[in-house]
Design a protein around this motif. Structure first.
Motif, PDB file in Angstrom:
ATOM      1  N   VAL A 122     -14.748 -21.705  -6.639  1.00  0.00           N
ATOM      2  CA  VAL A 122     -15.207 -22.816  -5.814  1.00  0.00           C
ATOM      3  C   VAL A 122     -14.055 -23.807  -5.686  1.00  0.00           C
ATOM      4  O   VAL A 122     -13.711 -24.513  -6.639  1.00  0.00           O
ATOM      5  N   GLU A 125     -13.631 -29.407  -2.388  1.00  0.00           N
ATOM      6  CA  GLU A 125     -13.935 -29.744  -1.001  1.00  0.00           C
ATOM      7  C   GLU A 125     -13.041 -30.872  -0.513  1.00  0.00           C
ATOM      8  O   GLU A 125     -12.726 -31.802  -1.255  1.00  0.00           O
ATOM      9  N   GLU A 169     -28.884 -19.569   7.496  1.00  0.00           N
ATOM     10  CA  GLU A 169     -28.144 -19.618   6.231  1.00  0.00           C
ATOM     11  C   GLU A 169     -27.326 -18.346   6.016  1.00  0.00           C
ATOM     12  O   GLU A 169     -27.312 -17.767   4.931  1.00  0.00           O
ATOM     13  N   GLY A 171     -24.048 -18.115   6.136  1.00  0.00           N
ATOM     14  CA  GLY A 171     -22.833 -18.389   5.384  1.00  0.00           C
ATOM     15  C   GLY A 171     -21.548 -18.226   6.164  1.00  0.00           C
ATOM     16  O   GLY A 171     -20.458 -18.382   5.596  1.00  0.00           O
ATOM     17  N   ASP A 174     -19.337 -21.299   6.078  1.00  0.00           N
ATOM     18  CA  ASP A 174     -18.641 -21.510   4.811  1.00  0.00           C
ATOM     19  C   ASP A 174     -17.330 -20.731   4.766  1.00  0.00           C
ATOM     20  O   ASP A 174     -16.317 -21.213   4.243  1.00  0.00           O
ATOM     21  N   ARG A 180     -13.156 -26.092   2.938  1.00  0.00           N
ATOM     22  CA  ARG A 180     -13.916 -25.508   1.830  1.00  0.00           C
ATOM     23  C   ARG A 180     -15.216 -26.273   1.555  1.00  0.00           C
ATOM     24  O   ARG A 180     -15.615 -26.450   0.410  1.00  0.00           O
ATOM     25  N   SER A 182     -19.123 -26.644   1.396  1.00  0.00           N
ATOM     26  CA  SER A 182     -20.281 -25.755   1.222  1.00  0.00           C
ATOM     27  C   SER A 182     -21.364 -26.148   2.222  1.00  0.00           C
ATOM     28  O   SER A 182     -22.372 -26.779   1.872  1.00  0.00           O
ATOM     29  N   THR A 184     -23.503 -24.297   4.013  1.00  0.00           N
ATOM     30  CA  THR A 184     -24.800 -23.633   3.863  1.00  0.00           C
ATOM     31  C   THR A 184     -25.619 -24.269   2.749  1.00  0.00           C
ATOM     32  O   THR A 184     -26.831 -24.470   2.891  1.00  0.00           O
ATOM     33  N   ALA A 185     -24.970 -24.592   1.645  1.00  0.00           N
ATOM     34  CA  ALA A 185     -25.688 -25.232   0.536  1.00  0.00           C
ATOM     35  C   ALA A 185     -26.227 -26.590   0.963  1.00  0.00           C
ATOM     36  O   ALA A 185     -27.361 -26.957   0.625  1.00  0.00           O
ATOM     37  N   ASN A 186     -25.430 -27.341   1.716  1.00  0.00           N
ATOM     38  CA  ASN A 186     -25.897 -28.640   2.208  1.00  0.00           C
ATOM     39  C   ASN A 186     -27.076 -28.478   3.155  1.00  0.00           C
ATOM     40  O   ASN A 186     -28.041 -29.257   3.105  1.00  0.00           O
TER      41      ASN A 186
END
Length: 258
Positions: A122, A125, A169, A171, A174, A180, A182, A184-186
């Motif tokens: 990871v 960001e 979702e 991805g 991403d 970098r 995230s 999709t997570a947001n």
């Protein structure tokens, strides 16, 4: 489903709608096979075909797995883990979810078990540079960079208008984001927050409806009591003179007897 309908039938599924809204029905092979087994063989859905793959698996293959079988047993069936296995994902590399243990069961939605030799790193960001790469790869033709800003601002109205609920979702955003982020997570968190707010609103509406119903019931009872009291008073008024005359007659008879 929406992409298949667009490509095959050249019909666009409306935002928040279903393929049936444009006269299409999409079924995957697994569902079709399960329906066949149910109708022809009278067999319920008790197993599914699952892909077990990744460089952390000794012998990658597709296997038919009974629902409820643990992932550990499935991996042992295909030869176990390799020495390089470090990371386990259920659901595939794009939309799958990382898990920390293989002592979880296979369910009807477990289409893939992926074991990787390297834990996905990871990166830190960085601020969005609004390059537009995420919008170019979005299969739903959304604007992920705009959705990201609205998600950070908790702007539910604009998120809905920009079609956040249509995000699948996948991805893709991403993978191409140079910062970098995230995304999709947001988006997943924002959708969960919207669902939570919708649930709270629904609960508030139900509470309001219960309160109004209780208030109406209390008011009906009050009016009924007032009507009954008025009726009793009216009866008392009508019976009043006769009752007084009867009392006077009894008193007169008593006086004569004395």
């Amino acid at each position: 489903e929406d992409q298949l309908v667009q490509l095959v039938a050249n019909r666009e599924v409306p935002s928040g709608g279903l393929p049936t809204d444009v006269g299409c029905l999409v079924q995957n092979v697994g569902t079709a096979a399960a329906i066949f087994d149910w109708i022809v063989s009278n067999e319920p859905l008790v197993s599914r075909v699952t892909t077990v793959t990744g460089d952390g698996i000794a012998r990658p293959m597709n296997v038919r797995v009974r629902l409820g079988t643990t992932i550990a047993d499935v991996v042992n069936f295909v030869g176990g883990y390799t020495e390089r296995a470090q990371h386990l994902i259920v659901g595939g590399p794009m939309t799958g979810k990382s898990i920390t243990t293989d002592r979880v069961p296979v369910v009807k939605a477990t289409n893939c078990i992926l074991a990787l030799s390297v834990h996905p790193s990871v990166a830190e960001e960085m601020p969005c540079i609004r390059c537009g790469d995420c919008a170019a790869v979005c299969p739903i033709q959304l604007l992920p960079q705009q959705l990201f800003w609205y998600a950070c601002a908790d702007d539910e109205d604009r998120l809905r208008k920009q079609g956040l609920t249509d995000c699948i979702e996948c991805g893709c955003c991403d993978l191409v984001c140079p910062s970098r982020i995230s995304l999709t997570a947001n988006f997943r968190i924002a959708k969960a927050r919207i669902r939570e707010m919708a649930d709270e609103k629904a609960r508030a509406e139900r509470a309001r409806a219960r309160f109004e119903a209780r208030t109406e019931r209390i008011e009906r009872d009050r009016l009924a009591r007032e009507e009954e009291l008025a009726r009793q008073k009216e009866q008392a008024k009508l019976a009043g003179p006769a009752a007084i005359a009867e009392i006077l007659k009894r008193r007169q008879r008593t006086d004569k007897d004395d």
